[in-house]
Scaffold this active site. Structure first.
Site: not given
Ligand code: ZN
Length: 264
Positions: A52, A54, A56-57, A107, A129, A167
């Site tokens: 996805h 975001h 941090d990915h 998400h 996530d 995570h």
């Molecule tokens: Zn995320």
């Protein structure tokens, strides 16, 4: 085949799967740790899978691709990535193994998961996530109905599927799950196991789908004990009915659990 979580940021895992010479990584939010691992183990990075959009990915994708020439696969919600677009039902080949793409919104709207099947090892689920051990992702772009459908789809995978979440949220998720189901013996046991792992600085992941179906309240919205807890919490809220609602739907239960967890 080797499956390892490369730690990143505070509590992210960048999953890396390799066969001793070639590797695939999932959701590299940064590239440094992955580059070190590849160099230390003499690995060629073949593919980068993105679940996805975001940061941090995705933050390390461009640099990793530039340095290794890896193929990038990502959903359409990541238009800035130099990637081959994947959709629900896309069939990829990763390190010679079939890899199926599932659309799992909730998400984010375009979130996907990757399922790798192998003849001689349990399947691997890279779920980003969407699903965590004992929890699920926050609903930033999707509805509770979206998330329930996504979790139901993941729950239909084989029980021995290795669940690779992005995570390390397991211990805090377990504390919430125990509030929902204080007498769940498998959950109590999983807490002891995970406390020992974390005390030893080990990851609690991958989990297995069979375990998650036993301990994860978000996969257990049809269990009477979970429904009752969600109902009681809903009724106790300032704007709640203060009365039980036997007509709660499965989506209502998931929505209540998610809201409850957000304020836990
Ligand atoms: Zn995320």
């Amino acid at each position: 085949m080797v499956l390892v979580p490369v730690p990143a940021f505070q509590d992210n895992y960048i999953w890396l799967w390799h066969n001793g010479s070639h590797a695939v990584v999932v959701d590299p939010g940064e590239s440094a740790g992955v580059e070190v691992y590849l160099a230390d183990h003499g690995l060629q990075l073949d593919s980068i899978l993105v679940t996805h959009h975001h940061g941090d990915h995705t933050g390390g994708v461009a640099q990793l691709q530039a340095r290794t020439g890896a193929n990038v696969f990502a959903p359409a919600e990541c238009p800035d990535l130099p990637a081959t677009r994947v959709v629900h039902g896309s069939q990829l080949t990763v390190l010679g193994m079939p890899c199926q793409v599932l659309h799992v919104p909730g998400h984010t709207a375009g979130h996907v998961a990757y399922v790798i099947a192998s003849d001689d090892e349990p399947p691997i689920l890279f779920c980003g996530d969407t699903l965590f051990s004992a929890g699920c992702g926050r609903l930033f772009e999707g509805s509770p109905a979206d998330m329930l459908a996504s979790l139901d789809a993941l729950a239909r995978l084989p029980g021995d599927t290795r669940v690779c979440c992005a995570h390390e949220y397991t211990l805090s998720n377990i504390r919430f799950a125990l509030t929902v189901e204080p007498h769940n013996a498998e959950l109590q046991q999983w807490q002891l196991t995970c406390e020992a792992l974390r005390a030893d600085q080990q990851p609690t992941l991958p989990s297995t789908l069979a375990r998650e179906c036993q301990i994860n309240p978000f996969l257990r919205v049809r269990q009477p004990v979970v429904r009752l807890a969600a109902d009681r919490w809903t009724a106790s809220q300032p704007n709640g009915t203060q009365a039980s609602r036997p007509d709660m739907t499965d989506v209502d239960v998931l929505a209540a659990l998610r809201e409850w967890k957000n304020t836990f």
